[in-house]
Design a protein around this motif. Structure first.
Motif, PDB file in Angstrom:
ATOM      1  N   LYS A  34       0.815  -1.212   0.000  1.00 34.43           N
ATOM      2  CA  LYS A  34       0.000   0.000   0.000  1.00 34.43           C
ATOM      3  C   LYS A  34       0.852   1.267   0.000  1.00 34.43           C
ATOM      4  CE  LYS A  34      -0.500  -0.141   5.028  1.00 34.43           C
ATOM      5  NZ  LYS A  34      -1.429  -0.386   6.135  1.00 34.43           N
ATOM      6  N   LYS A 388      -5.547   6.901  10.461  1.00 37.75           N
ATOM      7  CA  LYS A 388      -6.368   6.277   9.427  1.00 37.75           C
ATOM      8  C   LYS A 388      -5.648   6.320   8.079  1.00 37.75           C
ATOM      9  CE  LYS A 388     -10.872   6.381   7.211  1.00 37.75           C
ATOM     10  NZ  LYS A 388     -12.102   7.124   6.945  1.00 37.75           N
ATOM     11  N   THR A 389      -5.034   7.446   7.797  1.00 35.88           N
ATOM     12  CA  THR A 389      -4.271   7.580   6.554  1.00 35.88           C
ATOM     13  C   THR A 389      -3.163   6.543   6.490  1.00 35.88           C
ATOM     14  OG1 THR A 389      -4.705   9.935   6.608  1.00 35.88           O
ATOM     15  CG2 THR A 389      -2.933   9.210   5.174  1.00 35.88           C
ATOM     16  N   ILE A 392      -4.699   3.154   5.737  1.00 37.02           N
ATOM     17  CA  ILE A 392      -5.102   2.990   4.336  1.00 37.02           C
ATOM     18  C   ILE A 392      -3.869   2.897   3.438  1.00 37.02           C
ATOM     19  CG2 ILE A 392      -6.262   4.115   2.380  1.00 37.02           C
ATOM     20  CD1 ILE A 392      -8.216   5.323   4.364  1.00 37.02           C
ATOM     21  N   THR A 397      -3.763   7.673  -0.244  1.00 35.10           N
ATOM     22  CA  THR A 397      -4.105   8.901   0.465  1.00 35.10           C
ATOM     23  C   THR A 397      -3.258  10.096   0.028  1.00 35.10           C
ATOM     24  OG1 THR A 397      -2.597   8.311   2.230  1.00 35.10           O
ATOM     25  CG2 THR A 397      -4.887   7.673   2.519  1.00 35.10           C
ATOM     26  N   ARG A 402      -2.727   3.466  -6.906  1.00 36.67           N
ATOM     27  CA  ARG A 402      -2.229   2.273  -6.236  1.00 36.67           C
ATOM     28  C   ARG A 402      -1.405   1.448  -7.219  1.00 36.67           C
ATOM     29  NH1 ARG A 402      -6.307  -0.317  -3.220  1.00 36.67           N
ATOM     30  NH2 ARG A 402      -8.142   0.878  -3.793  1.00 36.67           N
TER      31      ARG A 402
ATOM     32  N   GLN B   9     -13.582  -3.142   5.551  1.00 35.94           N
ATOM     33  CA  GLN B   9     -12.625  -2.229   4.909  1.00 35.94           C
ATOM     34  C   GLN B   9     -11.220  -2.820   5.018  1.00 35.94           C
ATOM     35  OE1 GLN B   9     -13.412   0.221   3.167  1.00 35.94           O
ATOM     36  NE2 GLN B   9     -14.602   1.839   4.171  1.00 35.94           N
ATOM     37  N   TYR B  11      -8.349  -1.489   5.373  1.00 33.23           N
ATOM     38  CA  TYR B  11      -7.461  -0.919   6.381  1.00 33.23           C
ATOM     39  C   TYR B  11      -7.874  -1.263   7.802  1.00 33.23           C
ATOM     40  CZ  TYR B  11     -10.673   2.975   7.409  1.00 33.23           C
ATOM     41  OH  TYR B  11     -11.732   3.728   7.806  1.00 33.23           O
ATOM     42  N   VAL B  42     -12.086   5.660  -1.828  1.00 33.44           N
ATOM     43  CA  VAL B  42     -11.011   6.623  -2.037  1.00 33.44           C
ATOM     44  C   VAL B  42     -10.807   6.783  -3.530  1.00 33.44           C
ATOM     45  CG1 VAL B  42      -8.650   7.213  -1.516  1.00 33.44           C
ATOM     46  CG2 VAL B  42      -9.945   5.809   0.087  1.00 33.44           C
TER      47      VAL B  42
END
Lengths: 408, 113
Positions: A34, A388-389, A392, A397, A402, B9, B11, B42
């Motif tokens: 990620k 949270k960023t 993810i 973000t 990706r 989700q 994450y 996103v």
């Protein structure tokens, strides 16, 4: 002017440029998927931003003759940096060839620090931090060690291709940023595994290749000294890769490709300051031992203190760089390079002390200024992404991209 | 015996896993899936073109449990995955007819744990 020398320095410049994308893959393979694009992006944007910084102000601040903190301002915007040789740096190539060769070092150095803060730094903050760091840490240090009038240069410090200026410098900055930025979330429950080991191998191979430009190019001529640097660079990397694998084999039962890659890079780092001053046997010793020191740094010291140097920028570049700088003070010989100096083992203990002092100055200066720059940028825009960023991932973000799709 | 299928989700996987371990649910299968979501997700942008496909990435968990573990497992997933935003996901519970442990050929509830 010598056409052979000019050709070699231009090719070397291209080789050194390649080490930054090579580093991108070396680091990119180590992070979780990620975050792979964020690392590639950070490396590439450094090429763009610092190339501009270099021609506008960086080269002058680093290399224009001056006894001050920075180089002089007379070469701002490459004013007066032309196509004729500037003999005090390199008498047989155009001044601009020397300038662009040095530009590549100014690019790779801040890119090395990425390894310490990977997977959790805000992109905007990263950009500002990098630009300030290049201007207030790299440029002055580069001037002190390599620039005309630089006080460490005048003291007699030996740094053939950037052990101090590049590796110790970036490595210490890495440790400071890793500590102040803090550990990645969830690290204890879930040790992140490298998402693409073949990328790590690819990156290492390209680093090894590009490093010939780094070290052999630093002779600034197509001559015997360049050949010596080429041979010892290759030998040290080979010895260090082998040595890391053996250490793992003995200690963990199996040698790993990740280990060989880490060792090879550590060997390249360690031989960098020494490449123009030592022969082949010292190169083997430097290579064999650097893996021991770096292995201890990343498997014992890092867990002991708990800082999260994500990709071991400190453990490999700073530790390897310090060993290389000190080893230069041990093994340097005028038989290899009459323009250099003898080291401790060749009857000149003073050189070892000079090397030690240079390391000390670099560590203290870089640590302090890096800390100040970090705090400054953190105060205004915040260095770290929120939780949270981070969960993810930075690719989505920070860049809305990706790396890998699930279906076509 | 029940089979729990949860879509969460991506994450949130770590937090859900942690909550499951706390509830002593250690046997899970995880896969990455794509699905239609109601939320926007996103945004991805490639050379200026916004990715407008509405297939979103999710994580799918499959957990087989004995009946007395059903509610603790559901609660653990909720604790780990809930943010109160659209897109937190769903939990499906299915009756499970049989379970066989291949190594021992045991069947039924002994084979699950």
């Amino acid at each position: 002017m010598n056409s052979g020398d000019t050709a070699w320095v231009l090719i070397s410049s291209a080789l050194v440029l390649l080490t930054t994308p090579a580093l991108a893959f070396f680091y990119g393979g180590m992070v979780r998927r990620k975050n792979v694009l964020s690392v590639l992006m950070q490396c590439f944007i450094i090429i763009c931003v610092l190339s501009i910084q270099w021609v506008l102000i960086g080269y002058s601040l680093s290399f224009a003759p001056s006894k001050g903190f920075w180089g002089g301002l007379q070469w701002l915007g490459l004013n007066g940096v032309g196509l004729e040789p500037y003999a005090d740096y390199a008498g047989t190539i155009p001044h601009q060839a020397f300038m662009i060769f040095q530009a590549m070092f100014a690019i790779i150095t801040p890119a090395l620090i990425i390894g310490a803060f990977a997977e959790r730094m805000k992109f905007s903050a990263f950009l500002i931090f990098t630009l300030l760091w290049a201007t207030f840490v790299y440029d002055p240090l580069c001037h002190w060690v390599w620039g005309i009038g630089g006080w460490l240069r005048n003291m007699g410090a030996l740094d053939f291709a950037g052990g101090t200026v590049v590796h110790i410098n970036a490595g210490i900055a890495a440790l400071v940023t890793a500590i102040v930025l803090g550990r990645r979330s969830n690290l204890d429950k879930n040790v992140p595994t490298p998402h693409n080991m073949p990328f790590v191998v690819l990156g290492t191979a390209l680093l090894w290749f590009g490093w010939f430009g780094f070290n052999a190019g630093s002779a600034l001529a197509a001559n015997g000294l360049a050949v010596n640097a080429f041979v010892v660079t290759h030998t040290a990397a080979a010895a260090a890769g082998l040595s890391w694998a053996l250490i793992e084999w003995i200690r963990n039962g199996k040698p790993t490709i990740f280990g060989v890659c880490s060792g090879a890079v550590a060997g390249l780092v360690a031989i960098t300051p020494a490449a123009g001053f030592v022969g082949v046997v010292p190169a083997i010793i430097i290579g064999l031992l650097v893996s021991v020191f770096c292995f201890v740094a990343v498997t014992v010291i890092k867990p002991l203190f708990g800082y999260d140097d994500s990709l071991d920028a400190f453990g490999v570049h700073c530790v390897g760089g310090i060993w290389g700088a000190l080893a230069t003070g041990l093994f340097a010989s005028k038989l290899v390079n009459p323009a250099g100096a003898n080291g401790l083992f060749f009857g000149n203990p003073k050189q070892f002390l000079i090397q030690l002092a240079t390391v000390g100055v670099t560590v203290v200066y870089t640590a302090v200024i890096t800390f100040i720059i970090y705090k400054l940028v953190d105060r205004f825009i915040g260095m770290r992404v929120d939780e949270k960023t981070e969960a993810i991932g930075l690719d989505l973000t920070q860049h809305h991209e990706r790396a890998y799709t699930v279906l076509e | 015996m029940k089979l729990i299928i949860a879509i969460i989700q991506p994450y949130k996987l770590e937090e859900v896993k942690n909550e499951l371990y706390k509830s002593e649910v250690n046997l899970i299968t995880v896969s990455e899936v794509l699905g239609h979501g109601r939320q926007k997700g996103v945004t991805e942008v490639y050379r200026g073109a916004k990715e407008t496909g509405n297939l979103l990435r999710k994580i799918r968990l499959e957990i087989a449990v004995n009946d007395n573990y059903l509610e603790p497992t559901i609660q653990a997933i909720i604790r780990g995955a809930k943010t109160q935003e659209t897109g937190d996901g769903k939990i499906f519970v299915l009756d499970l007819k049989e379970c066989v442990r291949i190594r021992t050929e045991e069947r039924g509830s002994v084979a699950i744990g």
